[in-house]
Scaffold this active site. Structure first.
Site, PDB file in Angstrom:
ATOM      1  N   THR A 279      20.581   6.348  -7.314  1.00  0.00           N
ATOM      2  CA  THR A 279      19.217   6.746  -7.424  1.00  0.00           C
ATOM      3  C   THR A 279      18.197   5.715  -6.998  1.00  0.00           C
ATOM      4  OG1 THR A 279      18.473   5.785  -9.379  1.00  0.00           O
ATOM      5  CG2 THR A 279      19.680   7.825  -9.502  1.00  0.00           C
ATOM      6  N   ASP A 280      17.025   6.355  -6.485  1.00  0.00           N
ATOM      7  CA  ASP A 280      16.002   4.983  -6.423  1.00  0.00           C
ATOM      8  C   ASP A 280      15.604   4.802  -7.820  1.00  0.00           C
ATOM      9  OD1 ASP A 280      14.188   3.250  -5.330  1.00  0.00           O
ATOM     10  OD2 ASP A 280      13.210   4.791  -3.894  1.00  0.00           O
ATOM     11  N   TYR A 281      14.753   3.716  -7.938  1.00  0.00           N
ATOM     12  CA  TYR A 281      14.101   3.113  -9.149  1.00  0.00           C
ATOM     13  C   TYR A 281      13.634   3.962 -10.262  1.00  0.00           C
ATOM     14  CZ  TYR A 281      12.564  -1.273 -11.348  1.00  0.00           C
ATOM     15  OH  TYR A 281      12.309  -2.202 -12.364  1.00  0.00           O
TER      16      TYR A 281
END
Ligand code: BGC
Length: 745
Positions: A279-281
């Protein structure tokens, strides 16, 4: 029934893995049999190290996570000593599964290259691959295994600060860059310890956020996705990219991170992606404010079911997956599948053989910022600069000219290396002042203005307020008066572009514009050297200032590279890969737009245009000047008609008709004149970068095949439709020679 189908799919995919590398498959499955559910979930948990002035360090509670096998990967941790220390902890765990170390190595590790948007302007794929190779070489010696790069989000809106991280507006060019970058980072064998696992991002469509406002909504037709936005990610997958990062935005109403269509049907089933998805952050958690799920429990289930394997920093998988499994909301197969993919990446990197892979103080000392790496950074920076204007050959500067250097970016070390400059140490970066001094001895210099007089902005960006711009301006005008030529270094501070750095006005900040006008009013010839992370609106500048050189954020060797170009040691050849609008009202603006039913007709009010500005950008895609002059003549097509299996040969004569040797990017565009769906007025399909000595003339040829003519037709089939085509060759997307041919059935 659904469960059965899922099991069958998992079985099939495991079979495939087993066939590909039976030894690897056996190793992973045997290991997984020994893993507890907690240890499995730990492999899906990616946590950040912290950073302060002393360098990266680990939060106490995360240390416990590592020691408990509850964390499989760490990001923002580097240096051989530190990563070894962390890996030692992993080696104390029951199963000794090595940690994976990731980091945003975006445009270099410690040797910093120009920001990606600048580097793209080199139109030199070998160089783009080389800078990724060097970054991998340095970062791997510093203990890293994985980079969150390349970012290949196609973007048509320069208000979005993250255009700095990408390749610009063109899909075809984005495809070429994506492939070059993956090759550069990963090499041909990931187990070689000087490679990095690459991560293509942000999947998908992040560059199309509405109004250029970061993290905003995306809404797009499938046709638009397939035709313009998805191909660079797909190209990275085809080039063997090991990982994919989700984007923050929604795709067709569902956040990318919870989007089964995107992460499984498209990415894996249609494109055949075999690596893992991160995932992104905290993107899983963010599905709650997106309004898609009520809580982290639901968010975790949605993401895992969608096909997302690793959770970056959100700890949703770590806290929710066990409960979800117990409640039968997810299956053990769902978890196993993700764990398998993560372990497979670790295996491919050779981490099970050597958990300390690559981390080597002696190698780090030797390769990091080596003379050859710095030389490469200087060459790439020179080639990334774009000469936007050069009236009366003000540039290159003549020897003996008395120069004054003015501007808040003339000696701004931190800004030279730009945003996302990873482990880059800005104190090692050369500024323009330093480079000019080393050439000319002492020179007259004045900062001339604050980067901005907007105190709120300065505070947000952590920029020191250097004084009252008015007084600084007076001093600068005095300095300018004593010179023959003034070099003005203006633009953005590095924090004004990049993530969370959208701007609604992309002109020079008012303090700098006032400085520019004041210096211009002295009547001294001005060379405007721009440093910035996005296209700017430069109508006034273009109308008044005789020479403008766009240098982006040029990296560690930036100052020297700019001086090389100003004095003609290197003749600039960069071409912009994003249109520069005249004003923000023209945005989105891009060269490969479609015709409407009422194409622009200046004499007819009721055609598609503005009342107050032209439709044309100030500088079009592919634009960039040289100190020499190239002429294009004699466009020839070897046939009038081609059949699908035939090739069309296009040739053009390019001549260096100026006074300097120089490089030119010869660009080829096509247009499908009539098709079952509306096609762009022009699309880049090839280019060639050539070097011509002054007076030299060369015939440049391109082959066009049916593949260059394909698009998604009205049934979303990727085909070439018979009919009339135009072909254009030229020095940019606007100034071209034109020919015609037909594709026969
Ligand atoms: C960015 C990503 C980046 C990640 C890790 C996020 O905020 O969107 O591009 O890789 O942080 O630093």
């Amino acid at each position: 029934m659904k469960l059965l189908a899922q099991c069958a799919l998992l079985f099939l995919s495991l079979q495939l893995h087993a066939q590909q590398d039976p030894q690897r498959h056996r190793f992973i499955t045997t290991l997984m049999q020994r893993m507890t559910i907690g240890e499995k979930i730990g492999q899906l948990n990616l946590l950040t190290s912290d950073m302060d002035v002393t360098g990266p360090f680990m939060k106490e509670n995360y240390k416990q996570d590592i020691l408990n096998g509850a964390c499989g990967a760490i990001f923002n941790a580097y240096t051989p000593q530190y990563t070894r220390k962390l890996q030692d902890m992993a080696m104390q765990t029951r199963l000794k599964i090595p940690l994976l170390f990731g980091y945003d190595v975006i445009h270099g590790h410690k040797t910093i290259f120009p920001i990606p948007l600048g580097e793209a302007c080199t139109w030199d794929l070998a160089l783009l691959e080389k800078s990724a190779r060097i970054a991998a070489e340095e970062a791997s010696a510093d203990g890293l295994h994985w980079t969150f790069s390349p970012m290949v989000d196609i973007a048509r809106d320069p208000r979005w600060g993250r255009v700095a991280e990408g390749v610009g507006e063109d899909t075809w060019y984005g495809v070429q860059v994506a492939k070059a970058k993956v090759r550069g980072y990963q090499g041909t064998d990931l187990s070689t310890p000087n490679t990095l696992l690459a991560c293509v991002k942000h999947f998908a469509l992040y560059g199309a956020i509405e109004a250029g406002r970061d993290y905003n909504t995306v809404d797009m037709s499938r046709r638009q996705m397939y035709q313009f936005y998805l191909p660079p990610y797909k190209a990275a997958v085809e080039a063997g990219v090991g990982t994919v990062m989700t984007s923050f935005n929604e795709v067709d109403g569902i956040p990318a991170t919870g989007n089964h269509w995107l992460m499984t049907e498209l990415l894996r089933e249609e494109w055949g992606f075999k690596g893992f998805v991160v995932t992104d952050y905290t993107a899983i958690n963010e599905m709650i404010p997106h309004g898609i799920v009520k809580n982290e429990y639901e968010a975790g289930a949605l993401a895992l079911k969608a096909g997302v394997d690793m959770d970056m920093q959100g700890s949703v998988y770590a806290t929710q997956l066990k409960k979800l499994l117990d409640d039968k909301k997810i299956t053990l197969q769902d978890i196993d599948q993700a764990v398998y993919r993560v372990l497979e990446a670790k295996y491919k990197l050779g981490l099970f053989k050597d958990p300390y892979r690559g981390a080597d103080s002696a190698r780090a000392k030797k390769v990091i910022m080596s003379t050859t790496n710095l030389q490469a950074a200087r060459e790439i920076a020179q080639r990334s600069f774009v000469l936007l204007k050069n009236e009366q050959q003000l540039l290159p500067l003549r020897k003996g000219t008395k120069i004054a250097l003015i501007g808040p970016l003339a000696n701004a070390q931190r800004d030279m290396i730009g945003n996302w400059s990873a482990a880059g140490d800005y104190k090692q970066a050369s500024t323009l002042l330093e480079a000019l001094k080393s050439r000319l001895g002492d020179i007259d210099y004045a900062p001339g203005a604050n980067l901005s007089d907007d105190r709120g902005l300065l505070k947000k960006l952590n920029i020191t307020d250097t004084g009252r711009s008015e007084d600084m301006r007076k001093e600068a005008v005095e300095t300018a008066r004593k010179a023959d030529v003034v070099i003005l270094a203006l633009g953005e501070s590095q924090g004004m572009s990049g993530e969370a750095a959208s701007r609604s006005d992309i002109g020079l900040p008012a303090s700098q514009r006032a400085l520019l006008e004041a210096v211009y009013n002295t009547g001294k010839p001005v060379v405007l050297v721009l440093m910035n992370g996005r296209p700017l609106t430069l109508e006034w500048e273009d109308a008044h200032i005789p020479a403008i050189l766009e240098t982006w954020f040029p990296g560690t060797q930036g100052g020297y590279a700019i001086a090389d170009v100003l004095f003609g040691d290197y003749n600039p050849a960069g071409k912009i890969t994003m249109s520069f609008p005249r004003n923000t009202g023209q945005i989105p603006i891009y060269y490969n737009h479609k015709n409407t039913g009422r194409p622009l007709d200046p004499n007819n009010k009721y055609t598609s245009k503005y009342l107050d500005v032209s439709n044309e950008p100030l500088y079009p895609f592919g634009y960039g000047l040289s100190y020499t002059k190239f002429t294009y003549n004699n466009l020839q097509l070897d046939k009038k008609n081609i059949r699908p299996q035939e090739k069309l040969r296009v040739s053009v004569t390019v001549e260096n008709a100026g006074d300097y040797d120089g490089e030119e990017v010869v660009q080829l565009y096509i247009q499908d004149v009539t098709a079952s769906v509306n096609r762009p007025v022009k699309e880049l399909r090839n280019f060639r970068k050539i070097m011509l000595k002054k007076g030299e003339r060369r015939e440049v040829t391109f082959d066009i095949s049916v593949n260059d003519l394909k698009f998604y037709d009205k049934n979303m089939k990727y085909v070439a439709e018979p009919g009339a085509f135009k072909v254009f060759v030229g020095t940019n997307s606007r100034d071209v020679l034109e020919g015609e041919f037909s594709l026969l059935p």
